[in-house]
Write a protein that holds these residues in place. Structure first.
Motif, PDB file in Angstrom:
ATOM      1  N   GLN A 104      49.270  45.696  56.131  1.00 23.42           N
ATOM      2  CA  GLN A 104      48.266  45.361  55.377  1.00 23.42           C
ATOM      3  C   GLN A 104      48.864  43.982  54.491  1.00 23.42           C
ATOM      4  O   GLN A 104      47.985  43.143  54.068  1.00 23.42           O
ATOM      5  N   LEU A 105      50.217  44.100  53.924  1.00 21.39           N
ATOM      6  CA  LEU A 105      50.648  42.888  53.537  1.00 21.39           C
ATOM      7  C   LEU A 105      50.630  41.594  54.327  1.00 21.39           C
ATOM      8  O   LEU A 105      50.676  40.599  53.922  1.00 21.39           O
ATOM      9  N   THR A 106      51.011  41.956  55.688  1.00 20.93           N
ATOM     10  CA  THR A 106      51.096  40.821  56.504  1.00 20.93           C
ATOM     11  C   THR A 106      49.819  40.134  56.904  1.00 20.93           C
ATOM     12  O   THR A 106      49.616  39.013  57.176  1.00 20.93           O
ATOM     13  N   ARG A 107      48.652  41.005  56.697  1.00 26.54           N
ATOM     14  CA  ARG A 107      47.339  40.394  56.827  1.00 26.54           C
ATOM     15  C   ARG A 107      46.893  39.860  55.665  1.00 26.54           C
ATOM     16  O   ARG A 107      45.849  39.239  55.763  1.00 26.54           O
ATOM     17  N   GLY A 108      47.648  39.915  54.514  1.00 23.96           N
ATOM     18  CA  GLY A 108      47.220  39.046  53.181  1.00 23.96           C
ATOM     19  C   GLY A 108      46.894  39.705  52.108  1.00 23.96           C
ATOM     20  O   GLY A 108      46.785  39.289  51.236  1.00 23.96           O
ATOM     21  N   ASP A 109      46.580  41.020  52.527  1.00 23.40           N
ATOM     22  CA  ASP A 109      46.264  42.035  51.297  1.00 23.40           C
ATOM     23  C   ASP A 109      47.641  42.062  50.242  1.00 23.40           C
ATOM     24  O   ASP A 109      48.556  42.070  50.738  1.00 23.40           O
ATOM     25  N   ARG A 110      47.179  41.991  49.078  1.00 22.68           N
ATOM     26  CA  ARG A 110      48.166  42.015  48.110  1.00 22.68           C
ATOM     27  C   ARG A 110      48.129  43.089  46.834  1.00 22.68           C
ATOM     28  O   ARG A 110      46.688  43.332  46.609  1.00 22.68           O
ATOM     29  N   VAL A 128      54.765  56.232  58.091  1.00 16.34           N
ATOM     30  CA  VAL A 128      53.481  55.890  58.830  1.00 16.34           C
ATOM     31  C   VAL A 128      52.941  55.104  57.492  1.00 16.34           C
ATOM     32  O   VAL A 128      52.368  54.056  57.748  1.00 16.34           O
ATOM     33  N   GLN A 129      52.922  55.555  56.232  1.00 18.30           N
ATOM     34  CA  GLN A 129      52.490  54.990  54.925  1.00 18.30           C
ATOM     35  C   GLN A 129      53.148  53.479  54.899  1.00 18.30           C
ATOM     36  O   GLN A 129      52.539  52.441  54.623  1.00 18.30           O
ATOM     37  N   LEU A 130      54.726  53.392  55.380  1.00 10.38           N
ATOM     38  CA  LEU A 130      55.179  52.088  55.300  1.00 10.38           C
ATOM     39  C   LEU A 130      55.048  51.374  56.421  1.00 10.38           C
ATOM     40  O   LEU A 130      54.725  50.102  55.738  1.00 10.38           O
ATOM     41  N   VAL A 131      54.508  51.670  57.321  1.00  9.94           N
ATOM     42  CA  VAL A 131      53.870  50.703  58.485  1.00  9.94           C
ATOM     43  C   VAL A 131      52.584  50.460  57.932  1.00  9.94           C
ATOM     44  O   VAL A 131      52.340  49.057  58.225  1.00  9.94           O
ATOM     45  N   VAL A 132      51.905  51.196  57.543  1.00  7.46           N
ATOM     46  CA  VAL A 132      50.464  50.619  56.983  1.00  7.46           C
ATOM     47  C   VAL A 132      50.625  49.677  56.140  1.00  7.46           C
ATOM     48  O   VAL A 132      49.720  48.488  55.976  1.00  7.46           O
ATOM     49  N   ALA A 133      51.304  49.946  54.978  1.00  8.08           N
ATOM     50  CA  ALA A 133      51.590  49.001  53.866  1.00  8.08           C
ATOM     51  C   ALA A 133      51.970  47.747  54.439  1.00  8.08           C
ATOM     52  O   ALA A 133      51.724  46.553  53.992  1.00  8.08           O
ATOM     53  N   VAL A 134      53.099  47.724  55.502  1.00 10.83           N
ATOM     54  CA  VAL A 134      53.638  46.437  56.070  1.00 10.83           C
ATOM     55  C   VAL A 134      52.479  45.722  56.867  1.00 10.83           C
ATOM     56  O   VAL A 134      52.172  44.402  56.493  1.00 10.83           O
TER      57      VAL A 134
END
Length: 122
Positions: free
Chosen positions: A55-61, A47-53
């Protein structure tokens, strides 16, 4: 990254470490219910991996760079399944100790992920 996800995974990892550490102390190998606990922790990490991906695709870095964040995230995903596999190979109390150590390692990786992301600010 969501602080709640990181802290949930950290607490679950430490609970797994304490549970398997207690089994090792009692001279017991990992049992089916330990593997169920490992599955719960692994699901939380996925679940954490999905949340991270997302957020990364939304542009958060991450504040400290993507090149540092991704390997830590990959390590967090792999540590409990690796410990489970190793505990299957070692069907003694040391198998339980391996899983307990894996839980502690995962908790430390989670704290480091939080630091890399920017302590939850990002």
């Amino acid at each position: 990254m969501l602080d709640g996800v990181i802290w949930t995974v950290s607490v679950l990892a430490l609970l797994l470490a304490a549970w398997c550490g207690w089994a090792a102390y009692r001279d017991s190998a990992t049992k089916d219910w330990h593997f169920a606990g490992m599955a719960v922790v692994t699901l939380a990490v996925l679940v954490q991996l999905v949340v991270a991906v997302v957020q990364l695709t939304r542009g958060d870095r991450p504040a400290h760079g993507l090149a540092v964040f991704v390997p830590y995230l990959a390590g967090a995903v792999c540590v409990v399944p690796a410990a489970a596999f190793m505990s299957l190979a070692e069907r003694t109390r040391w198998g339980s100790a391996i899983v307990a150590a894996g839980g502690v390692v995962l908790a430390v990786l989670e704290l480091r992920l939080d630091q890399i992301w920017g302590a939850g600010h990002g």
